[in-house]
Structure formats: structure tokens, C-alpha cells
Design an enzyme around this catalytic site. Structure first.
Site, PDB file in Angstrom:
ATOM      1  CE  LYS A 107      -5.592  -0.782  -1.226  1.00  0.00           C
ATOM      2  NZ  LYS A 107      -4.502   0.047  -0.667  1.00  0.00           N
ATOM      3  CD  GLU A 163      -3.583  -1.551   2.899  1.00  0.00           C
ATOM      4  OE1 GLU A 163      -3.620  -0.626   3.736  1.00  0.00           O
ATOM      5  OE2 GLU A 163      -3.976  -1.415   1.733  1.00  0.00           O
ATOM      6  CG  ASP A 164      -2.186   2.704   6.373  1.00  0.00           C
ATOM      7  OD1 ASP A 164      -2.473   2.244   5.242  1.00  0.00           O
ATOM      8  OD2 ASP A 164      -2.512   3.840   6.743  1.00  0.00           O
ATOM      9  CB  SER A 199      -1.589   2.887  -3.839  1.00  0.00           C
ATOM     10  OG  SER A 199      -2.277   4.053  -3.444  1.00  0.00           O
ATOM     11  CB  ALA A 200      -7.103   2.993  -3.086  1.00  0.00           C
ATOM     12  CG  ASP A 235      -1.672   1.161   1.512  1.00  0.00           C
ATOM     13  OD1 ASP A 235      -2.330   1.597   0.556  1.00  0.00           O
ATOM     14  OD2 ASP A 235      -1.664   1.683   2.641  1.00  0.00           O
ATOM     15  CG  LEU A 236       1.742   5.693  -1.825  1.00  0.00           C
ATOM     16  CD1 LEU A 236       3.247   5.482  -1.954  1.00  0.00           C
ATOM     17  CD2 LEU A 236       1.220   6.451  -3.049  1.00  0.00           C
ATOM     18  CG  ASP A 237      -1.844   7.575   0.464  1.00  0.00           C
ATOM     19  OD1 ASP A 237      -0.756   8.028   0.081  1.00  0.00           O
ATOM     20  OD2 ASP A 237      -2.912   7.789  -0.113  1.00  0.00           O
ATOM     21  CE  LYS A 245      -5.003   6.192   8.559  1.00  0.00           C
ATOM     22  NZ  LYS A 245      -4.163   5.603   9.591  1.00  0.00           N
ATOM     23  CB  THR A 290      -0.193  11.085   1.431  1.00  0.00           C
ATOM     24  OG1 THR A 290      -0.183   9.696   1.198  1.00  0.00           O
ATOM     25  CG2 THR A 290       1.022  11.726   0.807  1.00  0.00           C
TER      26      THR A 290
HETATM   27  P1  B16 Z   1      -6.590   9.395  -4.753  1.00  0.00           P
HETATM   28  P2  B16 Z   1      -3.717   3.865  -0.254  1.00  0.00           P
HETATM   29  C1  B16 Z   1      -5.667   5.663  -0.624  1.00  0.00           C
HETATM   30  O1  B16 Z   1      -4.335   5.290  -0.725  1.00  0.00           O
HETATM   31  C2  B16 Z   1      -5.866   6.609   0.558  1.00  0.00           C
HETATM   32  O2  B16 Z   1      -5.607   5.934   1.785  1.00  0.00           O
HETATM   33  C3  B16 Z   1      -7.281   7.107   0.567  1.00  0.00           C
HETATM   34  O3  B16 Z   1      -7.484   8.010   1.635  1.00  0.00           O
HETATM   35  C4  B16 Z   1      -7.572   7.797  -0.776  1.00  0.00           C
HETATM   36  O4  B16 Z   1      -8.903   8.264  -0.834  1.00  0.00           O
HETATM   37  C5  B16 Z   1      -7.305   6.807  -1.906  1.00  0.00           C
HETATM   38  O5  B16 Z   1      -5.974   6.345  -1.839  1.00  0.00           O
HETATM   39  C6  B16 Z   1      -7.531   7.413  -3.283  1.00  0.00           C
HETATM   40  O6  B16 Z   1      -6.559   8.378  -3.519  1.00  0.00           O
HETATM   41  O7  B16 Z   1      -7.683  10.392  -4.476  1.00  0.00           O
HETATM   42  O8  B16 Z   1      -5.205  10.007  -4.712  1.00  0.00           O
HETATM   43  O9  B16 Z   1      -6.839   8.582  -6.005  1.00  0.00           O
HETATM   44  O10 B16 Z   1      -3.770   3.886   1.243  1.00  0.00           O
HETATM   45  O11 B16 Z   1      -4.547   2.780  -0.902  1.00  0.00           O
HETATM   46  O12 B16 Z   1      -2.312   3.957  -0.802  1.00  0.00           O
HETATM   47 MG    MG Z   2      -2.914   3.122   3.298  1.00  0.00          MG
END
Ligand code: B16
Ligand code: MG
Length: 222
Positions: free
Chosen positions: A146, A170-171, A115-116, A7-9, A44, A15
Site C-alpha cells: 500500500k 481501511e483506516d 492486510s499488509a 484491512d486488519l490493523d 499505518k 494493533t
Molecule cells: P507486519 P494493515 C499493517 O497492517 C500495519 O498497519 C503496519 O503498521 C505494519 O507495518 C504492516 O501491517 C506490516 O505488519 O510487520 O506484522 O508484517 O493495516 O495493512 O492491516
Molecule cells: Mg490499517
């Protein structure tokens, strides 16, 4: 373990707080809504549009907005978010991550991103980590976000591995669910009570290491 799917964030960089600040700004300025701090955890790992729908639901206003208005509001939030992460750089990589990447490379473990976030490639570039990953799964190409396993399945496939050969990292509660339903071993960072479905939970990313990942993987495959 032949692959690590990240996962990224909240795992590579923090972030999440910028995402939430951007949602709070949008909610206040465009929807006249104050989001409680505890809402951050619910967003998240949740996709941009699904996050907005959760917020509209919270304000009992989901049916007041057309699909087009929802797209516009989401784009607006992304504008706030991109402004906030303008100066993101190598110094924003979470502790222990550069060392972990080096160790995984030494052991020939393939690395991919699940990452999402549609902003993930741009964020990795800002962090100077774009070339460290063998592949980045594209969240706009998977059917379900997710907690569905789709993005982790795509992350493993992107490096030609079976999910059972990979550890997912993941977090978020939704992310751990996605990893487990993908048939992967889960290493999570954060609150052990919240992330209890993971095979291992550590308090901070500084606790990550190849040994921790490998031991968790071996134990899960006994
Ligand atoms: P974006 P992850 C997710 O990243 C974030 O945790 C989530 O808060 C965010 O809405 C989602 O990405 C979409 O991000 O708006 O930049 O496409 O935790 O899956 O890395
Ligand atoms: Mg995350």
C-alpha cells in the site's frame, strides 16, 4: 456488493499502537532515535521493511545500513511486536465488527483480508476470527505494498470477485489510496479530513453496518 475486503490493523483490531511502540523501542535502543508521536500515522498500512526505511530516512541514516542489517532490524522489531500482542484475544476485536461480520454473512457477502501484515493469519486466530474470512491475501506474494492497489486486487481475486463488485475497508490514507486505485468502493474509519478520498468515512468501527456498506456501494455505482 458481493464482497468486502478488509484491512486488519485499525479496522478489525487496534494493533497499530503495538506496531508503533515496537518501532519506538527499536529506534531508541538500536538507532539512538526518538520518534515523534505524529510518525505513527505515516507507518499505518506500510509494510515492515518500508516502515523501517522511513524511520532510517527520518534519522538520515538509510545509507548506513546494508540490506542484511535492515532485515535483521526488521526481525528484531517483529520480535518486540509479537511479545506485545501475545495476549491478544476476542476482547480486542474493535466494536461493531462481530455484528458487521454476521450481517455480511446473512447477505452472502464474501469476506477477505487485505492486510499488509505478515502476522495477519496469526492475529485472526488469536481473535477467533480466522474462520470468519473466506480468504486472506498474502502480502509476501504481492509486488507493491500500500498505497499500491496490489493487496486489495489480491483480496478480491482470492474470493473470485472483480474489484468493482467489492467494498474495501481501511483506516489508513495509504490503504484508501490502494482501494480506490484497485477500482473498489472505499469505506474508511477515522478522520474524515485525512481520509477524504474514501466514498464514506465514519468516526468509529461501531458505525459500520451492512446497510452503510451497501448504500455506499450503490451510490458509487450510480
Ligand atoms: P507486519 P494493515 C499493517 O497492517 C500495519 O498497519 C503496519 O503498521 C505494519 O507495518 C504492516 O501491517 C506490516 O505488519 O510487520 O506484522 O508484517 O493495516 O495493512 O492491516
Ligand atoms: Mg490499517
Amino acid at each position: 456488493m458481493q464482497g468486502a475486503v478488509f484491512d486488519l490493523d485499525g479496522v478489525i483490531t487496534d494493533t497499530a499502537r503495538y506496531h508503533f511502540a515496537a518501532w519506538c523501542q527499536l529506534a531508541k535502543e538500536k538507532l539512538g532515535l526518538d520518534l515523534p508521536a505524529k510518525f505513527e500515522i505515516e507507518l499505518k498500512g506500510v509494510s515492515r521493511i518500508d516502515s523501517l526505511k522511513k524511520i532510517l530516512e527520518y534519522g538520515n541514516m538509510l545509507d548506513k545500513y546494508s540490506d542484511e542489517q535492515i532485515q535483521d532490524l526488521a526481525a528484531e522489531k517483529n520480535g518486540y511486536y509479537l511479545k506485545a500482542i501475545e495476549d491478544l484475544s476476542e476482547k480486542d476485536i474493535l466494536p461493531g465488527i462481530p455484528e458487521l461480520i454476521d450481517q455480511l454473512k446473512e447477505h452472502n457477502v464474501k469476506m477477505s483480508l487485505a492486510s499488509a501484515s505478515k502476522n495477519a493469519p496469526a492475529i485472526l486466530k488469536k481473535l477467533g476470527l480466522f474462520d470468519a474470512f473466506d480468504a486472506i491475501a498474502d502480502p509476501s506474494k504481492v509486488e507493491h505494498g500500500k498505497p499500491a492497489p496490489d493487496i486489495f486486487l489480491a483480496g478480491a481475486a482470492a474470493v473470485d470477485l472483480k474489484p468493482s463488485e467489492c467494498v474495501g475497508v481501511e483506516d489508513a490514507v495509504a490503504g484508501v489510496q490502494a482501494i480506490k486505485d484497485a477500482g473498489m468502493t472505499a469505506v474508511a474509519v477515522g478522520d474524515a479530513a485525512e481520509l477524504g478520498k474514501a466514498d464514506t468515512v465514519v468516526p468509529t468501527t461501531a458505525d459500520f453496518s451492512y446497510d452503510l456498506f451497501e448504500k455506499t456501494f450503490e451510490k458509487a455505482h450510480k
